[in-house]
Design an enzyme around this catalytic site. Structure first.
Site, PDB file in Angstrom:
ATOM      1  N   GLU A  64     -40.854-102.318 -93.369  1.00  0.00           N
ATOM      2  CA  GLU A  64     -39.409-102.434 -93.233  1.00  0.00           C
ATOM      3  C   GLU A  64     -38.893-101.006 -93.383  1.00  0.00           C
ATOM      4  O   GLU A  64     -39.260-100.327 -94.342  1.00  0.00           O
ATOM      5  CB  GLU A  64     -38.809-103.307 -94.338  1.00  0.00           C
ATOM      6  CG  GLU A  64     -37.299-103.421 -94.159  1.00  0.00           C
ATOM      7  CD  GLU A  64     -36.573-104.119 -95.313  1.00  0.00           C
ATOM      8  OE1 GLU A  64     -37.170-104.276 -96.392  1.00  0.00           O
ATOM      9  OE2 GLU A  64     -35.400-104.480 -95.111  1.00  0.00           O
ATOM     10  N   ARG A  97     -52.420-105.612-103.466  1.00  0.00           N
ATOM     11  CA  ARG A  97     -51.893-104.296-103.166  1.00  0.00           C
ATOM     12  C   ARG A  97     -52.411-103.301-104.195  1.00  0.00           C
ATOM     13  O   ARG A  97     -52.900-103.674-105.256  1.00  0.00           O
ATOM     14  CB  ARG A  97     -50.372-104.320-103.157  1.00  0.00           C
ATOM     15  CG  ARG A  97     -49.779-105.071-104.323  1.00  0.00           C
ATOM     16  CD  ARG A  97     -48.303-105.328-104.094  1.00  0.00           C
ATOM     17  NE  ARG A  97     -47.554-104.127-104.406  1.00  0.00           N
ATOM     18  CZ  ARG A  97     -46.249-104.023-104.185  1.00  0.00           C
ATOM     19  NH1 ARG A  97     -45.596-105.024-103.638  1.00  0.00           N
ATOM     20  NH2 ARG A  97     -45.613-102.931-104.505  1.00  0.00           N
ATOM     21  N   LYS A 140     -40.429 -99.574-103.820  1.00  0.00           N
ATOM     22  CA  LYS A 140     -39.487 -98.735-103.081  1.00  0.00           C
ATOM     23  C   LYS A 140     -38.153 -98.642-103.815  1.00  0.00           C
ATOM     24  O   LYS A 140     -37.476 -97.626-103.774  1.00  0.00           O
ATOM     25  CB  LYS A 140     -39.287 -99.292-101.667  1.00  0.00           C
ATOM     26  CG  LYS A 140     -40.434 -98.933-100.734  1.00  0.00           C
ATOM     27  CD  LYS A 140     -40.053 -99.103 -99.286  1.00  0.00           C
ATOM     28  CE  LYS A 140     -40.633-100.366 -98.713  1.00  0.00           C
ATOM     29  NZ  LYS A 140     -40.399-100.505 -97.267  1.00  0.00           N
TER      30      LYS A 140
END
Length: 559
Positions: free
Chosen positions: A37, A262, A272
């Site tokens: 994104e 992850r 983020k």
RNA sequence: UGGGGCGUGGCCAAGCGGCAAGGCGCGGGACUUUGGAUCCCGUAUUCGGAGGUUCGAAUCCUCCCGCCCCAACCA
């Protein structure tokens, strides 16, 4: 992309893809995708995902698409799109002509939504966000059906079309999938497919005022692109039933979603949101600050793409939550830099060394090896004269135990030059050492000392030939290994994560290097000419990572 | 608490019924004109725990414990 690097460690994703090919569940070509994104910069965690997405495709002779998941115009921007593409290329991966955007499929998605409405599998809801939350139920209690759940197909079709036309205000209506308000999986309790957002989009402008949610956009985008394996992180495991439901309800090509854990790295944060906060609050100097775990930051710090890819491969792919030590990443980096970075001499904290018996006006040049690990890197000439700079750390009075460097009466080798013997010290009124005096042994030219055992070798720079440089030393951004575990991460920010040294003295060969050139300052560590600030007139180096420091360890144990 | 996952040495991680790979780190040694690099050696009688099946279990079964994710009109 072609098949190469054949022998890699097995992992469950590779195994699954191989099985799918064998059983015929999917035919070649294997297609994967990396779906960022554009709402922030890529970080080291993404590097792992990218390595898996592009790596798997490459190994099986398939391809990997880069698809921007641009379904939320309120958070996304072109700046991020550009940065993401630059960083992926820097890592060495290429999507060729396969650059896509979820927004490329907005019209198709809309048509599919109409199809679901006609099939009685989606409806327009008038509940507000608050009301929807209240009726969704909890982890242990089922949800309640919306009073609008049973509108007729005709009414839903009409309302949905008018939503698209912009007849309703933000937040007043949504399109929801009609699944099961009693499901134990919250994602299946009539998930929202579309929300109204009268915001212009960086690609589609004002064409749309209804935007698809992630779940509705993702699987269908995968399907359009004939993605065979949609690889994502563990938090989407709960979404897989929904991913599958949409595809089945539509009866279209059905990719397989596989989830893996992850990457988490010690001493830093990866979300983020938190990285953005560091930037916005000025704790760092932007997304590419060398202390950031972003790819842009690592690049500016001097990391090589090869080291990052090697690291991604070495940490493996599993479903177990993990926290990899920073030391592992640094080990991969040193391994790469050791083989490739040329050596130079630089003195960070200069201390004057006067050779009493060396002729005042004499200058010699010594041959220095550029890289002992790579003979093809050749040699260079380094000027030498009576007054030199040595590292303050390389002189101690008195010398502590096991100290092999210079101290009154001690002998040490000046790298590539001569053996010198300390004869005295000059101090100012406060007792601080201002210069060290020594004599050199002309018989040891080049540093050879036949028959003698010289334990210490130190680096130096000729004072009259030295160039000034600014050197930036970095440490971890956080003092805590797991800043995410602390209530307020800013409370464990490392106040000494950046130290700027303005009076460093470097050998003249360093004056010629271009920005982003990586070198090893002998005995100190790996450094890189700063990407933004380094110029021929103002030398600026960032310390990428220090060398393994055995003496430092000994010294710490002593104290 | 309902659902979905995961638990192998300090950190990653192989292993998938036959008797605990490897890497990072750490400790020791050799070598060395970077206290770098390189090279040796050492580092889990044990696989979250307890039972059970089996000649044999980290691998199969049962129960228990712990950790992660999910209640955005974020992705």
């Amino acid at each position: 992309m072609s098949e190469q690097e054949p022998t890699r460690a097995a992992n469950f994703v590779r195994t699954a893809v191989a099985e799918d090919l064998e059983t015929g569940r999917f035919q070649r070509p294997i297609v994967t995708r990396f779906p960022p994104e554009p709402n922030g910069y890529l970080h080291i965690g993404h590097a792992k995902a990218i390595a898996i997405d592009f790596g798997i495709a490459q190994e099986f002779g398939g391809r990997c698409h880069l698809r921007f998941d641009d379904t939320n115009p309120t958070k996304e921007s072109q700046e991020y799109v550009d940065a993401i593409m630059r960083d992926i290329h820097w890592l060495g991966w290429d999507w060729a002509e396969h650059l896509y955007h979820a927004s490329d499929y907005f019209e198709q998605l809309y048509q599919w939504a109409v199809q679901l409405i006609k099939a009685g599998k989606a409806y327009v809801d008038d509940l507000t966000a608050d009301e929807m939350r209240e009726t969704r139920g909890t982890l242990t209690e089922p949800g309640r059906e919306s009073p609008y759940r049973h509108r007729s197909v005709e009414e839903n079709l009409d309302l949905f079309e008018r939503m698209r036309r912009g007849e309703f205000d933000d937040g007043t209506k949504t399109l929801r999938a009609k699944i099961d308000m009693n499901s134990a999986n919250l994602n299946l309790r009539d998930p929202v497919m579309y929300r109204i957002r009268k915001t212009s989009h960086q690609r589609t402008g004002d064409t749309w005022c209804i935007y698809p949610m992630y779940d509705w956009a993702h699987g269908q985008s995968d399907s359009v692109e004939r993605v065979t394996h949609s690889l994502c992180s563990l938090e989407y495991e709960d979404h897989r039933p929904l991913y599958d439901w949409y595809l089945d309800a539509l009866g279209i090509f059905h990719p397989r979603q596989i989830e893996f854990a992850r990457l988490n790295l010690s001493h830093t944060v990866m979300s983020k949101r938190k990285l953005l906060s560091l930037v916005e609050h000025g704790h760092v100097r932007g997304w590419d600050d060398p202390r950031m775990p972003t790819l842009a930051g690592l690049r500016r710090r001097g990391y090589t793409p090869e080291a990052i890819r090697d690291f991604a491969e070495r940490v493996g792919v599993t479903k177990a939550a993990n926290m990899v030590e920073l030391a592992y990443l640094e080990a991969c980096l040193r391994e790469d830099l050791n083989k490739r970075a040329e050596r130079r001499m630089a003195v960070l904290r200069p201390l004057t060394l006067i050779l009493e018996n060396y002729p005042d006006d004499q200058v010699e040049e010594f041959e220095a090896i550029n890289n002992p690990e790579d003979p093809s890197a050749g040699t260079r000439k380094v000027p030498f004269s009576r007054i030199l700079y040595i590292e303050q750390d390389d002189f101690r009075d008195p010398a502590p135990p096991k100290y092999y460097r210079l101290s009154p009466g001690a002998e040490v080798r000046l790298r590539y030059a001569y053996i010198v013997k300390c004869t005295g010290v000059e101090r100012d009124a406060a007792g601080t050492v201002t210069a060290v005096r020594a004599t050199y042994d002309p018989a040891t030219r080049g540093g050879d000392a036949p028959g003698r055992k010289i334990r210490g070798t130190i680096h130096w720079v000729s004072a009259q030939h030295a160039m000034d440089a600014e050197v930036r030393l970095y440490d971890t951004l956080f003092t805590a290994p797991k800043p995410d575990d602390v209530d307020d991460p800013t409370s464990v920010l490392n106040s000494t994560s950046l130290e700027v040294i303005s009076g460093a003295k470097v050998e003249r060969a360093l004056g010629l290097v271009a920005p982003e050139t990586r070198v090893q300052f002998e005995r100190l560590g790996y450094f890189v000419a700063d990407w933004r600030d380094h110029t021929p007139d103002r030398l600026v180096f960032n310390r990428t990572v220090g060398l393994r420091d055995t003496w430092g360890k000994i010294e710490r144990t002593l104290s």
